[in-house]
Design an enzyme around this catalytic site. Structure first.
Site, PDB file in Angstrom:
ATOM      1  N   LYS A   1     -39.717 -62.584 -15.219  1.00 22.70           N
ATOM      2  CA  LYS A   1     -40.215 -61.523 -16.098  1.00 22.70           C
ATOM      3  C   LYS A   1     -39.074 -60.563 -16.420  1.00 22.70           C
ATOM      4  CE  LYS A   1     -41.935 -58.914 -12.163  1.00 22.70           C
ATOM      5  NZ  LYS A   1     -42.566 -57.655 -11.921  1.00 22.70           N
TER       6      LYS A   1
ATOM      7  N   ARG B   1     -53.280 -52.000  -7.799  1.00 18.60           N
ATOM      8  CA  ARG B   1     -52.824 -52.071  -9.190  1.00 18.60           C
ATOM      9  C   ARG B   1     -53.743 -53.064  -9.899  1.00 18.60           C
ATOM     10  NH1 ARG B   1     -46.393 -52.989  -9.343  1.00 18.60           N
ATOM     11  NH2 ARG B   1     -47.214 -55.080  -9.005  1.00 18.60           N
TER      12      ARG B   1
ATOM     13  N   TYR C   1     -17.786 -34.179 -18.069  1.00 20.80           N
ATOM     14  CA  TYR C   1     -18.787 -33.189 -18.475  1.00 20.80           C
ATOM     15  C   TYR C   1     -19.268 -32.389 -17.271  1.00 20.80           C
ATOM     16  CZ  TYR C   1     -19.313 -35.439 -23.045  1.00 20.80           C
ATOM     17  OH  TYR C   1     -19.104 -35.938 -24.305  1.00 20.80           O
TER      18      TYR C   1
ATOM     19  N   MET D   1     -21.692 -41.455 -21.703  1.00 15.28           N
ATOM     20  CA  MET D   1     -22.315 -42.552 -22.448  1.00 15.28           C
ATOM     21  C   MET D   1     -21.483 -43.835 -22.408  1.00 15.28           C
ATOM     22  SD  MET D   1     -23.579 -42.668 -26.412  1.00 15.28           S
ATOM     23  CE  MET D   1     -24.679 -41.288 -26.278  1.00 15.28           C
TER      24      MET D   1
HETATM   25  C1  LIG Z   1     -47.151 -60.491  -9.062  1.00 12.35           C
HETATM   26  C2  LIG Z   1     -45.704 -60.567  -8.702  1.00 12.35           C
HETATM   27  N1  LIG Z   1     -45.264 -61.591  -7.969  1.00 12.35           N
HETATM   28  C3  LIG Z   1     -43.975 -61.709  -7.608  1.00 12.35           C
HETATM   29  C4  LIG Z   1     -43.044 -60.758  -7.978  1.00 12.35           C
HETATM   30  C5  LIG Z   1     -41.605 -60.905  -7.533  1.00 12.35           C
HETATM   31  O1  LIG Z   1     -41.250 -59.840  -6.701  1.00 12.35           O
HETATM   32  P1  LIG Z   1     -39.796 -59.784  -6.041  1.00 12.35           P
HETATM   33  O2  LIG Z   1     -38.838 -59.607  -7.150  1.00 12.35           O
HETATM   34  O3  LIG Z   1     -39.831 -58.592  -5.155  1.00 12.35           O
HETATM   35  O4  LIG Z   1     -39.627 -61.078  -5.350  1.00 12.35           O
HETATM   36  C6  LIG Z   1     -43.467 -59.671  -8.737  1.00 12.35           C
HETATM   37  C7  LIG Z   1     -42.500 -58.618  -9.098  1.00 12.35           C
HETATM   38  O5  LIG Z   1     -42.736 -57.458  -9.105  1.00 12.35           O
HETATM   39  C8  LIG Z   1     -44.836 -59.573  -9.111  1.00 12.35           C
HETATM   40  O6  LIG Z   1     -45.268 -58.545  -9.843  1.00 12.35           O
END
Ligand SMILES: Cc1ncc(COP(=O)(O)O)c(C=O)c1O
Length: 371
Positions: free
Chosen positions: A35, A130, A259, A311
């Site tokens: 992701k 969540r 800065y 920046m």
């Molecule tokens: C549902 C779920 N599974 C697995 C993971 C992987 O987590 P990690 O990167 O801590 O292994 C995440 C990441 O936040 C997640 O949201």
């Protein structure tokens, strides 16, 4: 010459880290969590290093399309499931497995027209609060899903809130196992911290995770720094961010830097100016003195930042590297080209954050090469 900052993705390190996750639970299948554009590394760029996985887990439908476009025919799991009804059409078309964490998603499935029943992962809220059904609502959700012609196999999942710290997973695991004990289906429980810290540990008899879900370990950072470093867990950095010195300055005692003049030279010293700033994803909150700085490597030698991150530029103390000059290599995290290591976890901690955030924040303007 173009601006010298560049990120390098290390394919061999991805392969190594994936294997490391697999070895922790040899019987489990692996969801490689990609992701957030593979935690900032780029889905297309990590694909070769991670293609020995059993499936890819992500949450953006556009990212799922990109994985399919790479030719991946194996499982893809949407970790947050459908956001709206038409997402389910894409699930049918691209054969995406999806999480079901709320009744609204079951309602959508019930009116979704498909010839191919979907494989779903029913998520329990075992304490993180969540996403997911509460333990006492879980069975009813399973029964509803099981009655739908749109649904094929149902797997069971939950997510740990404290696998990386002293609170641990015992309570959530007991909640999940009690509420699911006579439900059929594969289980998916473990994120990186649970994989590293708990599989094979005292709770492992109850920690049945047919599908593990490693994310951060794949990218070579640790979920529980500073208790453990990436090296302690046998992980290798999958990304190096490197740049070069574009100027040097000789300071007299009392001269200030950057800065806000937040750093004052305690005596005569030389500093280097690096082509890297917050517009590249380097955190502005990274401290640069007066007492401490954020670690960096110059020509493979460890030193620290001085003054504020701006920046496009940061400034670094050249005292430990007197030979450094215009064009010297600077490693912001990862490995230097000579092989010296600067773990992203250390850089993140100096700035009050975690390796996850630094990786994900790598800016689009930074050129990336795959090695
Ligand atoms: C549902 C779920 N599974 C697995 C993971 C992987 O987590 P990690 O990167 O801590 O292994 C995440 C990441 O936040 C997640 O949201």
């Amino acid at each position: 010459m173009s601006r010298p900052i560049q990120a390098t993705i290390h394919t061999e390190a991805l392969r190594h880290n994936l294997l490391r996750a697999r070895q922790s639970s040899p019987d489990a299948r692996v969801w490689a969590v990609v992701k957030a554009n593979a935690y900032g590394h780029g889905i297309e760029r990590v694909f070769a290093g991670l293609r020995a996985t059993d499936g890819f887990a992500l949450l953006d439908l556009g990212e799922a399309e990109r994985v399919r476009a790479l030719g991946w025919r194996g499982p893809i799991l949407l970790l947050e499931g459908a956001f709206e009804l038409r997402d389910l059409e894409l699930c049918s078309r691209l054969d995406l497995w999806h999480t079901v964490h709320c009744n609204e998603q079951i309602d959508m499935l019930a009116i979704h027209k498909t010839h191919v029943p979907h494989r779903v992962f029913l998520k329990m809220n075992s304490g993180m609060n969540r996403l997911g059904f509460k333990p006492q609502q879980f069975r009813a959700a399973w029964t509803r899903l099981n009655a739908l012609p749109q649904v094929d196999e149902i797997s069971l999942m939950t997510h740990f809130s404290d696998a990386d710290d002293a609170k641990g997973i015992a309570q959530q695991l007991a909640t999940f196992n009690t509420a699911t004990q006579d439900l059929p289906g594969e289980r998916s429980l473990s994120n990186s911290a649970a994989i590293l810290r708990h599989m094979g540990g005292a709770l492992s008899a109850g920690l049945v995770s047919d599908w593990i879900r490693p994310g951060i370990v794949l990218y070579g950072a640790t979920p529980d720094y500073p208790e453990h470093s990436a090296a302690d867990w046998g992980l290798q950095p999958a990304m190096s961010l490197r740049s070069r010195l574009v100027a040097t300055q000789e300071l007299r005692s009392g001269d200030t830097v950057g800065y806000g003049s937040t750093f004052t030279a305690p005596g005569p010293m030389r500093i280097g100016v690096v082509a890297c700033g917050y517009a590249d994803g380097y955190m502005r909150s990274s401290p640069g003195g007066p007492d401490k700085g954020t670690p960096v490597l110059v020509d493979g030698v460890r030193t620290r930042t001085v003054g504020r991150v701006s920046m496009d530029l940061i400034t670094v103390d050249l005292t430990p590297v007197p030979q450094a000059g215009f064009g010297s290599e600077v490693t912001l995290w990862g490995s230097s080209s000579s092989g010296a290591l600067l773990p992203i976890d250390e850089v993140a901690q100096a700035g009050g954050t975690v390796g996850y955030e630094l990786m994900c924040a790598l800016a689009a303007r930074v050129p990336v090469v795959v090695e």
